[in-house]
Design an enzyme around this catalytic site. Structure first.
Site, PDB file in Angstrom:
ATOM      1  N   THR A 195      80.515  20.136  41.604  1.00  0.00           N
ATOM      2  CA  THR A 195      81.481  21.219  41.822  1.00  0.00           C
ATOM      3  C   THR A 195      81.092  22.414  40.946  1.00  0.00           C
ATOM      4  OG1 THR A 195      82.882  20.272  40.115  1.00  0.00           O
ATOM      5  CG2 THR A 195      83.434  19.716  42.393  1.00  0.00           C
ATOM      6  N   SER A 196      79.874  22.402  40.418  1.00  0.00           N
ATOM      7  CA  SER A 196      79.486  23.499  39.515  1.00  0.00           C
ATOM      8  C   SER A 196      78.715  24.568  40.292  1.00  0.00           C
ATOM      9  CB  SER A 196      78.681  22.960  38.333  1.00  0.00           C
ATOM     10  OG  SER A 196      77.484  22.345  38.778  1.00  0.00           O
ATOM     11  N   ARG A 197      77.408  24.431  40.360  1.00  0.00           N
ATOM     12  CA  ARG A 197      76.587  25.340  41.135  1.00  0.00           C
ATOM     13  C   ARG A 197      75.521  24.528  41.851  1.00  0.00           C
ATOM     14  NH1 ARG A 197      80.203  28.148  40.791  1.00  0.00           N
ATOM     15  NH2 ARG A 197      80.394  30.239  39.869  1.00  0.00           N
ATOM     16  N   GLY A 210      82.554  21.097  28.924  1.00  0.00           N
ATOM     17  CA  GLY A 210      83.282  22.329  28.610  1.00  0.00           C
ATOM     18  C   GLY A 210      84.741  22.165  29.016  1.00  0.00           C
ATOM     19  N   HIS A 224      83.553  25.070  48.697  1.00  0.00           N
ATOM     20  CA  HIS A 224      83.677  25.759  47.408  1.00  0.00           C
ATOM     21  C   HIS A 224      85.139  26.103  47.102  1.00  0.00           C
ATOM     22  CE1 HIS A 224      81.423  28.369  44.253  1.00  0.00           C
ATOM     23  NE2 HIS A 224      82.499  27.754  43.749  1.00  0.00           N
ATOM     24  N   ILE A 248      86.238  22.369  31.936  1.00  0.00           N
ATOM     25  CA  ILE A 248      86.503  21.519  33.107  1.00  0.00           C
ATOM     26  C   ILE A 248      86.184  20.063  32.791  1.00  0.00           C
ATOM     27  CG2 ILE A 248      85.787  21.008  35.484  1.00  0.00           C
ATOM     28  CD1 ILE A 248      85.441  24.038  35.872  1.00  0.00           C
ATOM     29  N   GLU A 260      76.445  30.596  50.641  1.00  0.00           N
ATOM     30  CA  GLU A 260      77.776  30.249  51.140  1.00  0.00           C
ATOM     31  C   GLU A 260      78.245  31.285  52.144  1.00  0.00           C
ATOM     32  OE1 GLU A 260      80.191  29.681  47.677  1.00  0.00           O
ATOM     33  OE2 GLU A 260      79.207  27.808  47.181  1.00  0.00           O
TER      34      GLU A 260
END
Lengths: 513, 309
Positions: free
Chosen positions: B226-228, B145, B275, B147, B256
């Site tokens: 770095t996504s989820r 996408g 994050h 990123i 988090e």
């Protein structure tokens, strides 16, 4: 029958047409009755066209040169035809023998001029010689390893009486095989720890691709292309293909380091530049083919196709080599886009000219071009001699019988035989020409970079010429490519000669150690 | 138009209030989502605020939600759809920051940077290291996408091979332009030296990386997330780090701040960031500008950009 009539009948009988040449007064007597003649505006281009035609068609063709000047002009091309193993029958007119003793204008020792460059040379003495010498010339030219032959025709012999009798002449590739040698080689392979195969140009000449792949699969070992092969040595899509060997001893030794036995089939080892490493020390080297080189090790003269078919049934599976996919390739292409780097240009070229025969005289880009465009039967040709100027001429000769021919030529090389464009236009040859313009002799700059750095930027290595204007001057359509290279589609279409100039990245790559 | 922004407490609210008064005077700002009722028709939130049926039922006039973030998994999409509310995110503000962060993780891990830094701080002078270059490696990107694409643009000069997997394949001319090759997920895991994940969290992507995929990776390969966090099965990841020497860069966590007692934090081959892959001074400015621009667009009766629902 007169000598010239015997010549005409022999040429027809032996299937030596088409003829390529640039005649002078000394040739006019022999041309009476010869049709299908392609005129070139420099003698040498005739030899290059015939070379391309004969290599592609695997049949002889005729060259007609003008005595000492024409033959002299063509020496480099005859040398190339010899290295290319091209079965061309070269003729030249000779001064009238009745006043040869006075060494008249245009007279010279023609057979001496081609000494060492042809498989056979002869100067006709009598009209009766003509049909006999032509039959012999064809047979010698076509006997593997094939190559050029030369016949000189004194003007007066063509009007002498000549006895002519048509004779059937057949030619098929000799399926010569030595069963004992096959068993010996198979035994050596089966006892080797880690053998490697090196395939050469004869794989293409004898269309032995299927047999070569079967052998590679049976053995499971890597297949390398001979250094600077002038024709396709293997199917480059086959995962057993490990790439071409480079033509220097150190580089060859490094590539073949893990292998104890090297089997060279249908080719040899061409070297340049000199590097002090001895060539393949301690390796067991066996050569097989019609063009074997006993200097390398054991050598067995056999038809490579027949040998491969026989040996593949007997060898043990020794390795399981598979070339890894080059996952970095597309990134190289993407990086090269903004600078018109060669990887980007060749990627686009490959897409546009899929299925075409490539005639390569791009010299400094040749290793990349070979890899990008790939090998297959009658798909790749280049000059084995290192000569410049051959590519345009050879591609024109090929395009007579193969409409899907594209020549990829550097700007420096192109200027050697640029007047070939006149012939392409005159005879409506469908030759497609891509000129990669980097503004000079990049191969020399690259060599200088490695060995004589003070010369890399020498002014005499640069050339600038308005190549598209020159092409248009000969009546050939020409365009300059934009960054998206859409003009490649334009170039591919149509049956007329066209030229596309691509201004490529001028960065000098380091090609030598 | 009446707009309500629910922002996390750590954001300098006074500063934002001052700016909002100049740009969007009708914007009400709060750090508390537990209000009884709001008649705002526009809601601005970050990923720190859960937008569920409870919150939505207290905003009966709501017509447009603007999430000031790339991710929007804090929003109950079914409930938003059911209520006919428009939803937009900002997918364009932090992609450069995330892409740079991924490359930083890759280089830190390839160059053993953390260990070298520690050794020098401990008064040691390491001579030989097993440092590797990014050049020549194969980089696998899961999710091409906004990123993923920015990451590719930044990776091109590093002379790496780039493989990708996505639910939608790029058009051929785009693949050529970026020099990328589409492969199935298993092949990507098998062939890559470095894998970076850039997919949204959905039912399909939750635990898309399990023990099976991790076992396909080369020993010592690098995995960057770095996504989820939920995209990777954490237990399987810990096992892969211990048994296959997989090196990991993690920016996202299921909870988090995370539970620091997790075995993950005791592993040498894992580096962490809190994050903040997308959070740079520059990206926050872009988020703010894009959020304001989209709300103003709605206020003028124009279609908001970056519609999710």
């Amino acid at each position: 029958m007169k000598g010239y009539e015997a010549l005409r009948e022999s040429i027809r009988e032996l299937g030596l047409l088409p003829a390529f040449g640039n005649p002078g007064t000394t040739e006019l007597p022999m041309l009476r009755g010869i049709d299908e003649y392609y005129l070139t505006l420099h003698d040498s281009i005739a030899v290059g066209m015939a070379d391309g035609y004969s290599q592609y068609a695997l049949k002889p063709s005729l060259v007609n040169l003008h005595s000492v000047p024409g033959l002299g002009n063509s020496i480099a091309f005859i040398h190339t035809a010899s290295k290319n193993r091209s079965p061309i029958v070269i003729t030249a007119g000779q001064q009238d023998s009745r006043h040869a003793v006075y060494e008249p204008l245009l007279y010279g020792d023609l057979t001496e001029l081609v000494n060492g460059l042809v498989k056979m040379k002869y100067e006709v003495r009598h009209g009766d010689d003509i049909p006999i010498v032509l039959r012999r010339a064809r047979a010698v030219a076509m006997t593997p390893p094939m190559g050029p032959v030369f016949i000189s025709f004194p003007m007066d012999t063509l009007d002498e009486e000549a006895a002519y009798e048509a004779k059937r002449t057949g030619h098929s590739p000799p399926n010569l095989i030595d069963e004992e040698a096959v068993d010996y080689i198979v035994d050596r392979l089966n006892h080797a720890t880690n053998p490697a195969l090196v395939m050469g140009y004869e794989v293409d000449v004898f269309d032995a691709f299927k047999e070569a792949e079967a052998m590679a699969d049976a053995l499971g070992c890597p297949v390398y292309g001979e250094p600077l092969s002038h024709r396709s040595p293997f199917n480059s899509n086959n995962p057993r293909f490990a790439g071409d060997l480079l033509p220097a001893s150190t580089l060859i030794n490094m590539k073949l380091l893990p292998h104890d036995l090297i089997l060279i089939i249908g080719g040899g080892i061409t070297l340049y530049p000199y590097l002090p490493s001895p060539l393949l020390p301690g390796k067991h080297i066996i050569s097989v083919g019609f063009d074997v080189d006993p200097r390398l090790g054991e050598a067995f003269v056999m038809n490579p196709k027949t040998f491969l078919a026989a040996a593949a049934k007997k060898v043990k599976h020794k390795c399981d080599f598979k070339r890894e996919e080059d996952l970095l390739y597309m990134n190289k292409v993407a990086r090269a886009r903004s600078t018109m780097g060669i990887d980007y240009v060749l990627y686009k070229m490959k897409k546009a000219f899929e299925g075409f025969t490539v005639v390569d005289e791009s010299i400094s880009y040749s290793p990349t071009l070979r890899s990008a465009m790939g090998y297959g039967h009658n798909k790749y040709f280049t000059a084995k001699s290192g000569q410049l100027g051959w590519g345009l001429a050879a591609s024109m000769g090929m395009s007579i019988i193969n409409r899907k021919t594209v020549a990829v030529i550097g700007d420096g090389s192109f200027m050697y035989s640029v007047q070939g464009l006149w012939t392409a236009k005159k005879y409506g040859l469908p030759t497609k020409i891509i000129v990669l313009n980097n503004g000079g002799y990049n191969i020399l700059k690259s060599y200088a970079k490695s060995y004589y750095p003070e010369l890399e930027n020498a002014d005499y290595l640069n050339i600038e010429a308005s190549i598209t204007d020159i092409a248009k001057g000969f009546g050939v359509e020409a365009e300059i490519a934009g960054n998206e290279l859409r003009e490649l589609e334009w170039l591919r279409e149509g049956s007329e000669p066209k030229l596309l100039l691509i201004n490529v990245d001028r960065t000098v790559q380091k090609m030598f150690l | 138009m009446k707009a309500l922004a629910i922002l996390p407490g750590f954001i300098p609210m006074d500063q934002i209030k001052k700016a909002a008064a100049q740009i969007l005077p009708e914007l009400e700002l709060t750090a508390d989502a537990s209000f009884e009722k709001s008649d705002a028709d526009v809601l601005i939130v970050t990923t720190f605020t859960k937008v569920d049926a409870g919150l939505l039922s207290r905003m009966p006039n709501l017509k447009f939600i603007q999430v000031a973030s790339t991710g929007y998994d804090n929003v109950d999409l079914g409930e938003v759809r059911r209520r006919g509310i428009m939803l937009s995110n900002i997918p364009v503000a932090n992609k450069e920051a995330v892409a740079e962060h991924v490359i930083m993780f890759a280089l830190v891990l390839l160059r053993n940077f953390v260990q070298l830094n520690s050794q020098i701080r401990a008064g040691q002078w390491p001579v030989l290291t097993g440092a590797r270059e990014l050049k020549g490696k194969v980089f696998g990107i899961i999710g091409m996408g906004a990123i993923g694409t920015k990451l590719v643009e930044r990776l091109i000069p590093f002379e790496v091979g780039i493989l990708y997997n996505d639910v939608r394949r790029l058009p051929q001319d785009r693949e050529e332009f970026y020099g990328v090759k589409y492969v199935e997920l298993d092949d990507l895991m098998r062939l890559s030296d470095i894998v970076s994940i850039h997919v949204p969290l959905t039912d399909k992507t939750r635990h898309m990386i399990t023990e099976r995929q991790l076992n396909l990776m080369k020993d010592g390969a690098i995995l960057i997330n770095t996504s989820r966090a939920e995209v990777i099965d954490e237990k399987a990841l810990i096992k892969a780090v211990k048994e296959k020497g997989i090196r990991v860069g993690i920016d996202v966590y299921e909870k988090e701040p995370p539970d620091f007692k997790s075995e993950l934090f005791s592993l040498d081959n894992v580096v962490f960031s809190p994050h903040i892959a997308g959070a740079t001074v520059e990206s926050q400015e872009r988020f703010l500008m894009e959020t304001i621009a989209n709300v103003l667009r709605y206020k003028q009766g124009l279609e908001p950009q970056y519609r999710v629902v």
